[in-house]
Design a protein around this motif. Structure first.
Motif, PDB file in Angstrom:
ATOM      1  N   TRP A  92       0.829  -1.201   0.000  1.00 41.94           N
ATOM      2  CA  TRP A  92       0.000   0.000   0.000  1.00 41.94           C
ATOM      3  C   TRP A  92       0.870   1.261   0.000  1.00 41.94           C
ATOM      4  O   TRP A  92       0.662   2.181  -0.801  1.00 41.94           O
ATOM      5  N   GLN A  93       1.840   1.302   0.896  1.00 40.86           N
ATOM      6  CA  GLN A  93       2.699   2.482   0.995  1.00 40.86           C
ATOM      7  C   GLN A  93       3.625   2.600  -0.213  1.00 40.86           C
ATOM      8  O   GLN A  93       3.908   3.711  -0.682  1.00 40.86           O
ATOM      9  N   GLU A  94       4.100   1.476  -0.734  1.00 40.08           N
ATOM     10  CA  GLU A  94       4.954   1.519  -1.931  1.00 40.08           C
ATOM     11  C   GLU A  94       4.196   2.059  -3.139  1.00 40.08           C
ATOM     12  O   GLU A  94       4.796   2.629  -4.049  1.00 40.08           O
ATOM     13  N   ALA A  95       2.876   1.934  -3.116  1.00 47.18           N
ATOM     14  CA  ALA A  95       2.044   2.470  -4.199  1.00 47.18           C
ATOM     15  C   ALA A  95       1.778   3.966  -4.031  1.00 47.18           C
ATOM     16  O   ALA A  95       1.106   4.573  -4.868  1.00 47.18           O
ATOM     17  N   GLY A  96       2.307   4.541  -2.953  1.00 52.37           N
ATOM     18  CA  GLY A  96       2.162   5.976  -2.734  1.00 52.37           C
ATOM     19  C   GLY A  96       0.972   6.373  -1.889  1.00 52.37           C
ATOM     20  O   GLY A  96       0.621   7.560  -1.810  1.00 52.37           O
ATOM     21  N   HIS A  97       0.356   5.395  -1.217  1.00 54.68           N
ATOM     22  CA  HIS A  97      -0.818   5.671  -0.408  1.00 54.68           C
ATOM     23  C   HIS A  97      -0.435   5.819   1.073  1.00 54.68           C
ATOM     24  O   HIS A  97       0.647   5.410   1.492  1.00 54.68           O
ATOM     25  N   LYS A  98      -1.356   6.384   1.860  1.00 55.33           N
ATOM     26  CA  LYS A  98      -1.128   6.617   3.282  1.00 55.33           C
ATOM     27  C   LYS A  98      -1.775   5.516   4.118  1.00 55.33           C
ATOM     28  O   LYS A  98      -2.884   5.069   3.840  1.00 55.33           O
ATOM     29  N   PHE A  99      -1.060   5.114   5.167  1.00 53.04           N
ATOM     30  CA  PHE A  99      -1.559   4.108   6.102  1.00 53.04           C
ATOM     31  C   PHE A  99      -1.348   4.609   7.520  1.00 53.04           C
ATOM     32  O   PHE A  99      -0.282   5.122   7.862  1.00 53.04           O
ATOM     33  N   GLY A 100      -2.369   4.449   8.351  1.00 58.07           N
ATOM     34  CA  GLY A 100      -2.220   4.817   9.751  1.00 58.07           C
ATOM     35  C   GLY A 100      -3.166   4.043  10.647  1.00 58.07           C
ATOM     36  O   GLY A 100      -4.044   3.303  10.184  1.00 58.07           O
ATOM     37  N   ILE A 149       3.671  -1.282  17.910  1.00 60.00           N
ATOM     38  CA  ILE A 149       4.265  -1.034  16.590  1.00 60.00           C
ATOM     39  C   ILE A 149       5.743  -1.419  16.567  1.00 60.00           C
ATOM     40  O   ILE A 149       6.238  -1.981  15.586  1.00 60.00           O
ATOM     41  N   GLU A 150       6.433  -1.146  17.648  1.00 56.53           N
ATOM     42  CA  GLU A 150       7.876  -1.407  17.708  1.00 56.53           C
ATOM     43  C   GLU A 150       8.215  -2.888  17.624  1.00 56.53           C
ATOM     44  O   GLU A 150       9.365  -3.265  17.382  1.00 56.53           O
ATOM     45  N   LYS A 151       7.228  -3.761  17.783  1.00 63.89           N
ATOM     46  CA  LYS A 151       7.477  -5.199  17.679  1.00 63.89           C
ATOM     47  C   LYS A 151       7.671  -5.651  16.230  1.00 63.89           C
ATOM     48  O   LYS A 151       8.142  -6.764  15.997  1.00 63.89           O
ATOM     49  N   TYR A 152       7.304  -4.793  15.276  1.00 62.54           N
ATOM     50  CA  TYR A 152       7.254  -5.224  13.877  1.00 62.54           C
ATOM     51  C   TYR A 152       8.169  -4.344  13.025  1.00 62.54           C
ATOM     52  O   TYR A 152       7.846  -3.192  12.721  1.00 62.54           O
ATOM     53  N   GLU A 153       9.312  -4.915  12.663  1.00 56.96           N
ATOM     54  CA  GLU A 153      10.263  -4.187  11.832  1.00 56.96           C
ATOM     55  C   GLU A 153       9.619  -3.855  10.489  1.00 56.96           C
ATOM     56  O   GLU A 153       8.993  -4.696   9.844  1.00 56.96           O
ATOM     57  N   GLY A 154       9.754  -2.622  10.093  1.00 58.72           N
ATOM     58  CA  GLY A 154       9.203  -2.204   8.814  1.00 58.72           C
ATOM     59  C   GLY A 154       7.797  -1.647   8.879  1.00 58.72           C
ATOM     60  O   GLY A 154       7.289  -1.133   7.877  1.00 58.72           O
ATOM     61  N   LEU A 155       7.140  -1.759  10.027  1.00 60.23           N
ATOM     62  CA  LEU A 155       5.810  -1.177  10.185  1.00 60.23           C
ATOM     63  C   LEU A 155       5.971   0.277  10.595  1.00 60.23           C
ATOM     64  O   LEU A 155       6.318   0.580  11.745  1.00 60.23           O
ATOM     65  N   VAL A 156       5.738   1.191   9.661  1.00 60.78           N
ATOM     66  CA  VAL A 156       5.953   2.622   9.900  1.00 60.78           C
ATOM     67  C   VAL A 156       4.701   3.382   9.445  1.00 60.78           C
ATOM     68  O   VAL A 156       4.600   3.814   8.294  1.00 60.78           O
ATOM     69  N   PRO A 157       3.729   3.540  10.322  1.00 59.02           N
ATOM     70  CA  PRO A 157       2.519   4.269   9.931  1.00 59.02           C
ATOM     71  C   PRO A 157       2.830   5.711   9.529  1.00 59.02           C
ATOM     72  O   PRO A 157       3.714   6.351  10.091  1.00 59.02           O
ATOM     73  N   ASP A 158       2.078   6.203   8.564  1.00 64.90           N
ATOM     74  CA  ASP A 158       2.231   7.588   8.143  1.00 64.90           C
ATOM     75  C   ASP A 158       1.596   8.554   9.131  1.00 64.90           C
ATOM     76  O   ASP A 158       1.897   9.759   9.104  1.00 64.90           O
ATOM     77  N   PHE A 159       0.739   8.041   9.986  1.00 64.29           N
ATOM     78  CA  PHE A 159       0.084   8.872  10.995  1.00 64.29           C
ATOM     79  C   PHE A 159      -0.488   7.969  12.075  1.00 64.29           C
ATOM     80  O   PHE A 159      -0.662   6.760  11.876  1.00 64.29           O
TER      81      PHE A 159
END
Length: 256
Positions: free
Chosen positions: A30-38, A52-62
């Motif tokens: 989703w994020q690689e397609a240029g969309h926002k996730f939060g 969130i810190e338990k999951y490497e690569g999980l970086v919400p936009d908001f």
């Protein structure tokens, strides 16, 4: 640009389990397609970041935290916040002590959760022991955005909300299972999404905005934005939702 705002507990992450790998993979696409996730949650910043810190690569936009009372960007800079007036904090906490005795509660500031009278333990949510404070100290704070109680059942949570609102109509109860979060009346997950769009200036068409949740505190956003729910949600959520998905991943990939 499209935007997903998902509830965390019971929606993005199962109760008593972790975030499914399929959800993490869908967020990446989703994020690689240029969309926002939060994440749109009743948790405060510290408690959602713990997960969130338990999951490497999980970086919400908001993050939309405390049922819409606090909105942050990806770096956790606070973009919007609805604090209780100090006189309201004092009156509310004194009422809860009078009506509930020494039952535990959380007072939640923009960045931390503080326990009064013991912790709100819940193995399914993985809630840790939190720093403690006293009611005598908490009533003088002017940075409270939420007070949280474990009422055991939704029926008890609804009754407690009614009792509080009889004295403080400027408050609302956001309910998830037997938990009652007390926030200013302007704070719910619907208003949190609207506030996010206002403070960021993001232009998102109605058909490109996807909200999803599984319980009563998600209803305002589900109803306002024609949102979605998951198969494990109660029937009243399935009735309100535009569509029921097996997972957040399924919703995201179908609408990518």
């Amino acid at each position: 640009m499209k935007l997903v705002a998902t509830d965390f507990d019971g929606t993005f992450c199962s109760y008593g389990g972790g975030v499914p790998e399929a959800n993490l993979a869908a967020v990446k696409k989703w994020q690689e397609a240029g969309h926002k996730f939060g994440i749109n949650t009743g948790r405060g910043i510290s408690l959602i970041d713990m997960e969130i810190e338990k999951y490497e690569g999980l970086v919400p936009d908001f993050l939309i935290c405390n049922n819409g009372a606090v909105v942050t960007d990806a770096e956790r800079s606070i973009l919007a916040s609805l604090r209780f007036p100090q006189a309201l904090t004092k009156g509310l906490l004194q009422l809860l002590r009078e009506k509930r005795g020494d039952a535990p509660m959380l007072v939640v500031t923009e960045r931390e959760s503080l326990a009064i009278g013991g912790n709100l333990s819940d193995a399914a949510l993985g809630l840790p022991d939190m720093p403690s404070t006293t009611l005598e100290k908490a009533i003088w704070r002017d940075d409270i955005v939420q007070v949280s109680l474990n009422c055991g059942t939704q029926e008890n949570a609804l009754a407690t909300e009614a009792m509080v609102r009889a004295s403080f109509p400027q408050l609302r109860g956001n309910i998830n299972r037997g938990y009652l979060d007390l926030n200013l009346v302007e704070a719910d997950k619907k208003n949190g999404v609207a506030r996010l769009l206002q403070v960021t200036g993001w232009q998102v068409a109605p058909d490109d905005l996807f909200v999803i949740g599984d319980d009563r505190n998600d209803l305002p956003a589900i109803e306002a934005f024609h949102g979605y729910t998951v198969a494990t949600a109660p029937d009243f959520m399935k009735t309100a939702a535009k569509k029921v998905y097996e997972s957040v991943a399924q919703m995201m990939l179908e609408n990518l």
